[in-house]
Design an enzyme around this catalytic site. Structure first.
Site, mmCIF file in Angstrom:
data_model
loop_
_atom_site.group_PDB
_atom_site.id
_atom_site.type_symbol
_atom_site.label_atom_id
_atom_site.label_comp_id
_atom_site.label_asym_id
_atom_site.label_seq_id
_atom_site.Cartn_x
_atom_site.Cartn_y
_atom_site.Cartn_z
ATOM 1 N N GLU A 130 39.509 39.416 46.635
ATOM 2 C CA GLU A 130 40.476 39.722 47.691
ATOM 3 C C GLU A 130 40.688 38.529 48.603
ATOM 4 O O GLU A 130 41.800 38.279 49.072
ATOM 5 C CB GLU A 130 39.986 40.938 48.490
ATOM 6 C CG GLU A 130 41.014 41.505 49.468
ATOM 7 C CD GLU A 130 40.935 40.900 50.872
ATOM 8 O OE1 GLU A 130 41.795 41.246 51.713
ATOM 9 O OE2 GLU A 130 40.029 40.086 51.129
ATOM 10 N N ASP A 182 33.957 40.408 47.214
ATOM 11 C CA ASP A 182 33.810 38.967 47.389
ATOM 12 C C ASP A 182 33.769 38.581 48.856
ATOM 13 O O ASP A 182 34.218 39.325 49.729
ATOM 14 C CB ASP A 182 34.939 38.214 46.695
ATOM 15 C CG ASP A 182 36.309 38.495 47.303
ATOM 16 O OD1 ASP A 182 36.591 39.679 47.586
ATOM 17 O OD2 ASP A 182 37.087 37.546 47.494
#
Length: 398
Positions: free
Chosen positions: A164, A78
């Site tokens: 994350e 991400d």
């Protein structure tokens, strides 16, 4: 020689929008992260790796068998919610000190990159080197040993994680599917920096309750929650903010605010490397809320605190061989390794406390989370080489 495959991978990955989202329910926080996860799973299969794709939670696990013990490598898919990751337009150019987007006045370290090939955006989005540079470098590692089957190496375990950037990268991480008992996150910046310390981190949501009436008859009745929030913020140490601290100095960060007369919400990030100072910071926020409740009446302020991760140094001190091994390789490559505290966190911080010690390696990326993000191609290539050497059965084989 330029590692064309590595750079081509990176350029391909950054064009896939994988921005995660705060306050979303479930994992992944955005379905679009699965687009990159599915691609990585397929590319790993094509390289001959054993792939275990947790499509529900968006984790990609893979293994390239070799000698034991296994060594793991982790990167997140991400990108930050702080800047758009849609329609990324990467550009590759030789930096000569006169780029229209990147200025040495704003970013003095750019002077060290004169004459290097860099990758940046057109200035409308982030780049996504955090952490697609790490993803590309790990994929390059698998590709290298898949294409050199006669080169002996440790078993390589790979994990690509979602979310994350919003602190949920290990929420559904399954060590049983990863299998390595020691690993590295590949999620750092400048080449040569090794990180095994990070912040202790918490998130605080502070809600202020007001009373709204018509302004013409407000005297003695109206309570403006926005003014309460401003008073609360004024109680915090003015100098203990991200823009005023460095190194091991902790901070309170006002990360978001929404409100009206009736209700205002402030969201804070609380950070400190020292565990006791971290606990003291959380207590300070609670004490400030209690002060306003005594002043204006119970229930005026509510505060919710949530610990996010802890300083992995507590675990890593028993596994410093991981740091030393990487440092030796970096030194042999002609760079003096430097250990610095992470002024943030990684998936490795959480995993270290779950039995998988995970120091952090560089990727060659800079200026994360914004439109001024860039990556150094020479540093990406060196970072990729470190991974190859870490798993080599014999250093001379690389």
């Amino acid at each position: 020689m330029k590692n064309k495959d590595l750079i081509d991978r990176f350029l391909r990955y950054v064009k896939i929008d994988t921005q995660s989202a705060e306050d979303a329910e479930g994992q992944p926080s955005t379905a679009k992260q699965r687009n990159l996860a599915a691609l990585l799973a397929e590319e790993l299969r094509e390289l001959g790796a054993e792939v275990d794709y947790d499509e529900e939670h968006c984790y990609v696990y893979a293994k390239l068998p070799g000698t034991e013990p296994a060594l793991g490598f982790i990167a997140h898919m991400d990108t930050s919610p702080e800047a758009s990751g849609k329609d990324v337009k990467p550009r590759v150019f030789t930096y000569k000190g006169d780029d229209s987007l990147l200025s040495e006045d704003d970013f003095p370290e750019l002077a060290e990159h004169r004459g290097e090939e860099l990758i940046a955006t057109d200035g409308t989005t982030l780049l996504g080197a955090d952490d697609k540079a790490g993803v590309a470098e790990i994929m390059n590692l698998v590709q290298y040993y898949a294409e050199h089957p006669k080169k002996a190496h440790r078993t390589i375990c790979v994990a690509f994680t979602p979310d994350e950037e919003i602190g949920s990268g290990t929420l559904n991480f399954d060590p049983g599917r990863f299998t390595a008992e020691e690993a590295y996150t590949v999620d750092g910046g400048k080449f040569g920096i090794l990180e095994y310390e990070c912040f202790n981190a918490a998130a605080a949501t502070v809600t202020f309750h007001g009373k709204n009436v018509h302004t013409g008859s407000a005297k003695g009745v109206m309570v403006n929650s926005m003014k309460l929030a401003m008073e609360y913020q004024s109680l915090l140490p003015a100098g203990e903010t991200p823009e005023n601290t460095e190194g091991y100095e902790g901070f309170y960060h006002l990360d978001a605010m929404t409100g009206n007369v009736e209700e205002t919400v402030l969201k804070y990030l609380v950070r400190d490397h020292d565990r006791q100072k971290f606990e003291n910071r959380k207590q300070f926020l609670q004490d400030a809320a209690q002060f306003l409740n005594r002043k204006y009446g119970e229930g005026t302020v509510d505060i919710a605190l949530r610990d996010q991760y802890y300083n992995m140094k507590e675990v890593m001190e028993e596994h410093m061989d991981l740091v030393e091994n990487a440092g030796k390789i970096i030194f042999h490559m002609g760079t003096n390794p430097v250990t610095t505290p992470i002024r943030g966190g990684t998936d490795g911080a959480m995993l270290s406390f779950r039995g998988i010690p995970c120091p952090n390696l560089s990727t060659g990326g800079y200026n994360y989370h914004g439109r001024y993000e860039y990556a150094s191609i020479p540093e990406m290539e060196k970072s990729a080489e470190v991974l190859i050497r870490l798993v080599a059965a014999k250093e001379e084989e690389c």
